[in-house]
Design an enzyme around this catalytic site. Sequence first.
Site, PDB file in Angstrom:
ATOM      1  CD  GLU B 285      -3.656  30.190 -43.087  1.00  0.00           C
ATOM      2  OE1 GLU B 285      -4.343  29.214 -43.425  1.00  0.00           O
ATOM      3  OE2 GLU B 285      -4.124  31.162 -42.456  1.00  0.00           O
ATOM      4  NE  ARG B 302      -5.560  23.818 -38.021  1.00  0.00           N
ATOM      5  CZ  ARG B 302      -6.048  24.186 -39.193  1.00  0.00           C
ATOM      6  NH1 ARG B 302      -6.045  23.343 -40.204  1.00  0.00           N
ATOM      7  NH2 ARG B 302      -6.506  25.399 -39.386  1.00  0.00           N
TER       8      ARG B 302
END
Lengths: 168, 483
Positions: B285, B302
């Site tokens: 991110e 994940r």
Amino acid sequence: MRTYLIDAEKNELIIDLTKTLVHSKELIEFEFSTLQDNEIVHRENIFVRKLAGRYFASNDQKNWVKLAPQNLPKKFLNVDRVFDIYRGFKPSGLSDGNDGELLTQMPGKVVKILVATGDEVVEGQTLVILEAMKMENEIKAGLDGVVKNIHVSVGDALDQGVLMLELE
Amino acid sequence: MSIRLKENKARRILIANRGEIAARIAKACRELGHTAIGLWTDNEVHARHLEFCDEWAHLEGTGNTETYLNQDKIIKIAKELKVDAVHPGYGFLSENGGFAEALSNNDIIFIGPHIEAIKIMGDKATSKTLAKESGVPVVPGSADAVKSVAEAIKIAEEIGYPVLLKAVAGGGGRGMRACADENEIKEQFEAVGRESMAAFGNGDLLVEKLVLNPRHIEVQILADKHGNVFHFFERECSVQRRHQKIVEEAPSPFIGDDEELRQKICQTAVKLSKAVKYDSAGTVEFIMAEDKSFYFLEMNTRIQVEHPITEEITGMDLIVCMIQSALGEDLQIPSQDFITRSGHAIECRICAEDPITMLPAPGVVTGFETNFPQGIRFDNCLFKDLEVTPDFDPMVGKLIAKGVVRDVAIRKMESALEGLYIEGLKTNIPLHKIILANQNFRDGNYSTSFIGVEKPQEQITNNIDYTSFYMKLAGIEARRMGL
């Protein structure tokens, strides 16, 4: 048939089915009105037809909306408010403001009578328990008074609009 | 005769999750010929995801801590059922290094990255340090606490105004102050220090560059155990409320046609993943400033909620790849060049919540029906009579629309939202309709402050819809009359 829609804040909508017209085997027209302080605030005719085993509804017979499959929903949603549905009767705690005559609002079976002739009752007190739509519904006194007459007994199967009890 | 590319051993895979993601994983397991084992808890006996599983197991308890967050219980079940691998989905134990370690001690494969990667990326400080060492840009600022106003001004001049004075121990927006110039630092420094001391018992401050109107842009990574790391382009998830994403899209409208920038951010994500020897599906991110400079935020080790939009534009199955990767199999991707994208995908998270207050609103689904245009994917676990309990996340489904260009995807999504009927409980569908109709959203001109600035929830009309009530009642009456 009268339907009460009541949300979490106890705001209520009273919708009456005022007319039913069976046009054909496939098409039925209903007239509904919404009451507020005994005044009609909204009235509309809705057509329902069955196509391929599914119900479609329309208010102009041009645009048909497919109805979600639900047998007897207990809740209606309006954006950010969820209304509980009470068909034919008002739930406990909310008086119907009727006069001394207690009529059945829906067909049902008398399960229990909680008062006897001559008993003093207060507004909101449960008088009769009526089984309808596989649910037990408490029929409450709309005013303070004395039980004058009881016209039904336990086990009676009643139609809509039958006089059950008179208060004074 | 059926043709199989490669005979792989059938494994027993336990899905330590619930809801739509459990169903999604179960489908992937079945596709690969593995046995999917689903769990149900005492407060969710009629769990829809079980329908997609081959075997079921009972996870006793009701609350999250007793069930899907309870490592001991899940490991016990895994051992009893002799499973080969556990897929944690997202949330719950998906980023828990201890859980992965406990599984590996019992010779059970954790479907996710190696333990070291979870631990490094799970810690804000170690992940930032690694990013800096690997040459991945992080938000510029002081490395340690600044001692004086003069030092703060010196650093601020190096990195450029505006800056953020931030408590070392801070969080949740407290102990933070934006400063536009030298004078404001002089005015604010002591005040923020005092405030931080009072709130966190630590008056130390950091100086950090303030990124104005940031975009949340993330890059999907997929890696195998043989050192191959691929990126699957970016997603933009700037529409957020309470730091939770509600609308996501891929590719990012902010990056748009800037292929150079797209390559740069994607390669940066690959570089960081390689630095941590990443070996599963993950997401890097970033926040992107108005001048298109971007900074590393964190890495999610994940699968993410919004992975379907990437699957839609690339045509890849990330969950299948993630399972193959964990089992040490070949991903059958010859090179990065084989991963291409086409079209535009948008996802709306459908949550059981009040559309205006955005607070969770549990309830019972009394009716559920869909009527979607072509090109819609709806990952969900909805059914009539589903009880949405306050115990679990209020998300009940993910609506994903794909179009050849962004405008088409938006149009399809609008049509899909009109065709999604969920009766009996409040959902954020009306909010999504307002967001999609918002001009700034349509122009692709929005930042993470979108909900706060545009306040779409205030434009929702909640007038009583008499006609809709009448129609529902008419349906009941018609059925009663035997139509």
